[in-house]
Design a protein around this motif. Structure first.
Motif, mmCIF file in Angstrom:
data_model
loop_
_atom_site.group_PDB
_atom_site.id
_atom_site.type_symbol
_atom_site.label_atom_id
_atom_site.label_comp_id
_atom_site.label_asym_id
_atom_site.label_seq_id
_atom_site.Cartn_x
_atom_site.Cartn_y
_atom_site.Cartn_z
ATOM 1 N N ALA A 149 0.826 -1.208 0.000
ATOM 2 C CA ALA A 149 0.000 0.000 0.000
ATOM 3 C C ALA A 149 0.862 1.260 0.000
ATOM 4 C CB ALA A 149 -0.935 -0.017 1.205
ATOM 5 N N ALA B 46 -1.036 -1.404 -5.737
ATOM 6 C CA ALA B 46 -2.394 -1.333 -5.204
ATOM 7 C C ALA B 46 -3.089 -2.688 -5.367
ATOM 8 C CB ALA B 46 -3.183 -0.245 -5.913
ATOM 9 N N ASP B 47 -2.856 -3.351 -6.503
ATOM 10 C CA ASP B 47 -3.434 -4.684 -6.704
ATOM 11 C C ASP B 47 -2.886 -5.679 -5.681
ATOM 12 O OD1 ASP B 47 -4.905 -3.726 -8.830
ATOM 13 O OD2 ASP B 47 -3.596 -4.565 -10.387
ATOM 14 N N VAL C 57 -4.601 -4.912 -2.346
ATOM 15 C CA VAL C 57 -5.977 -5.401 -2.306
ATOM 16 C C VAL C 57 -6.001 -6.913 -2.162
ATOM 17 C CG1 VAL C 57 -8.085 -5.667 -3.677
ATOM 18 C CG2 VAL C 57 -6.932 -3.436 -3.564
ATOM 19 N N LYS C 58 -5.158 -7.579 -2.935
ATOM 20 C CA LYS C 58 -5.130 -9.046 -2.856
ATOM 21 C C LYS C 58 -4.716 -9.520 -1.469
ATOM 22 C CE LYS C 58 -1.994 -11.241 -5.369
ATOM 23 N NZ LYS C 58 -1.356 -11.938 -6.528
ATOM 24 N N ASP D 125 -7.509 -8.683 1.232
ATOM 25 C CA ASP D 125 -8.650 -9.588 1.055
ATOM 26 C C ASP D 125 -8.331 -10.959 1.637
ATOM 27 O OD1 ASP D 125 -10.097 -7.603 -0.183
ATOM 28 O OD2 ASP D 125 -9.858 -8.397 -2.214
ATOM 29 N N LEU E 28 -3.742 2.432 1.671
ATOM 30 C CA LEU E 28 -4.551 1.881 0.582
ATOM 31 C C LEU E 28 -5.716 2.817 0.251
ATOM 32 C CD1 LEU E 28 -5.259 -0.316 -1.432
ATOM 33 C CD2 LEU E 28 -6.386 -1.587 0.423
ATOM 34 N N TYR E 29 -6.313 3.413 1.283
ATOM 35 C CA TYR E 29 -7.438 4.314 1.042
ATOM 36 C C TYR E 29 -7.026 5.519 0.203
ATOM 37 C CZ TYR E 29 -11.442 7.318 1.831
ATOM 38 O OH TYR E 29 -12.539 8.124 1.644
ATOM 39 N N ARG F 169 -6.855 3.855 -3.390
ATOM 40 C CA ARG F 169 -8.110 3.196 -3.757
ATOM 41 C C ARG F 169 -9.156 3.594 -2.708
ATOM 42 N NH1 ARG F 169 -6.882 -1.698 -6.872
ATOM 43 N NH2 ARG F 169 -5.426 -0.965 -8.470
ATOM 44 N N TYR G 278 -12.535 0.213 3.123
ATOM 45 C CA TYR G 278 -11.231 0.220 3.788
ATOM 46 C C TYR G 278 -11.261 1.112 5.025
ATOM 47 C CZ TYR G 278 -9.800 -1.865 -0.629
ATOM 48 O OH TYR G 278 -9.699 -2.687 -1.729
#
Length: 415
Positions: free
Chosen positions: A229, A242-243, A246-247, A250, A294-295, A298, A303
């Motif tokens: 992040a 960012a991907d 997120v991964k 999650d 991260l926020y 994204r 989040y």
């Protein structure tokens, strides 16, 4: 041994800083600068370390965080010189440099051990002589400090993935202060070295604690998420990181490490279920900083909502009746756990920056005041029991951890 003038400028107290020796300071900047003066008494300039390996990465981060909120030009200059010296001298202290290099089988260097004792307290043991120039000269990979490539990520990878990522975050923090691209590239390279070990055997995701692949724990995965992040807001390919972020978040939420009370336990059992071990403060804090980062890149409400839920759970559980942060081991924490509370404060400060909340401000100010008034000796050293009284074992780990609360208080001083 003889220390050059350049080394001395890294370890002498900051006598010229405003209010450097005032004992009854109330201004948050003055407090933090005084703590910075005391912190540098622990700095071993010839090795680039203050204390243990991963702890030193966190010391470097708190110095960077202070430099972000304190515009004092002398402090800015000192921080830049510290970063450069640690980058140059630190690699020779690595135990197993390049451990994540692909297709190479290498055991973790003898004498360097991380584990969890019978009371559930993490510990690190070091090889004989570690932290000395003599150790650096005997390092099996780097025969001398001069041969250690400072800005090669392999110089900082050692097979314990949490340690690796603490250093990645430290160099990203140094980049924020100096804008020196070598630090950004180093943080990015360390992350990519660790990313090669994804996934673990739990839920087709996550990373292990170390290259022996025996434990999937919270801190390594939170740091992986947080580093991704942070990179998403700094690297030239933000979507890639960012991907990753997120991964990884999650996977983390689905892993079961967040318990029914909204607290994060230490890790997973062999069958990939929550092991029920301690809910250390740093596990509640690293994820907050990662979600804040991260926020930024994204901006999904989910989040912020997750961060708020986790923060509220910890603020009502791991703080005492006076709003002072505690860890289960209390004053008996060893060299690892005594670092934890400051890391939580760092994460809470980062969350407040993107999702302001008066509850966070109250917690930060209460802890900063208690550290200063109840956990400080006459030499301005900070110990482990933030609620007080001062326990006469103050070192670079306890001091830098408590200093995080003082730095966070600068960020909220006008609120």
């Amino acid at each position: 041994m003889y220390l050059s003038r350049s080394f001395l400028t890294l370890i002498l107290p900051l006598a010229a800083l405003p209010n450097a020796y005032a004992q009854n300071i109330t201004d948050p900047i003055g407090r933090a600068e005084l703590a910075m003066s005391a912190l540098q008494k622990f700095y071993n300039a010839p090795t680039g370390m203050w204390t243990g390996w991963w702890n030193s990465a966190n010391v470097m981060t708190v110095i960077a965080n202070l430099a972000k909120v304190d515009p004092n030009p002398q402090l800015q200059d000192l921080a830049a010189r510290i970063f450069a010296n640690t980058a140059a001298m630190g690699p020779a202290q690595n135990f197993d440099p390049g451990a994540e290099e692909p297709f190479k089988k290498r055991r973790i260097a003898s004498g360097y051990t991380k584990g969890i004792d019978e009371n559930g307290i993490p510990f690190t043991t070091y090889p004989k002589g570690w932290g000395t120039p003599e150790y650096a000269a005997k390092n099996k990979k780097f025969k001398s400090r001069q041969d250690a490539p400072a800005y090669d990520p392999h110089s900082w990878l050692d097979g314990f993935y949490d340690d690796d990522l603490w250093w990645a975050l430290a160099f990203l923090a140094a980049y924020d202060v100096t804008k020196k691209v070598e630090y950004l590239n180093l943080g990015e390279g360390i992350f990519n070295g660790v990313a090669r070990v994804w996934p673990s055997n739990c839920g087709n995701g996550g990373i292990y604690w170390s290259k022996d692949k025996k434990y999937v724990n919270a801190i390594a995965n939170e740091l992986f998420f947080s580093t991704a992040a942070h990179l998403a807001n700094r690297a030239s390919d933000p979507n890639k990181y960012a991907d990753w972020a997120v991964k990884s978040i999650d996977w983390f939420v689905a892993s079961g490490m967040i318990n029914k009370d909204g607290l994060i336990n230490d890790g997973l059992k062999d069958d990939c279920t929550n092991n029920g071990l301690q809910t250390w403060s740093y596990n509640q804090g690293v994820i907050l900083g990662g979600l804040a980062e991260l926020y930024k890149v994204r901006p999904a409400v989910a989040y912020k909502d997750l961060a708020a839920r986790l923060a509220n759970a910890s603020l009502t559980t791991i703080f005492d009746k006076n709003n002072i942060l505690q860890d289960p081991c209390g004053p008996t924490c060893g060299g690892d756990a005594s670092q934890f509370k400051g890391i939580y404060m760092r994460g809470l400060q980062a969350l407040h920056e993107v999702a302001p909340d008066p509850t966070y401000v109250a917690a930060i100010k209460a802890n900063a005041d208690s550290v200063w008034n109840n956990d400080r000796d006459k030499a301005n050293l900070l110990s482990i029991q933030w609620a007080g009284p001062f326990i006469d074992v103050a070192n670079a780990t306890t001091h830098s951890s408590a200093m995080e609360a003082l730095v966070a208080a600068i960020a909220v001083k006008d609120e």
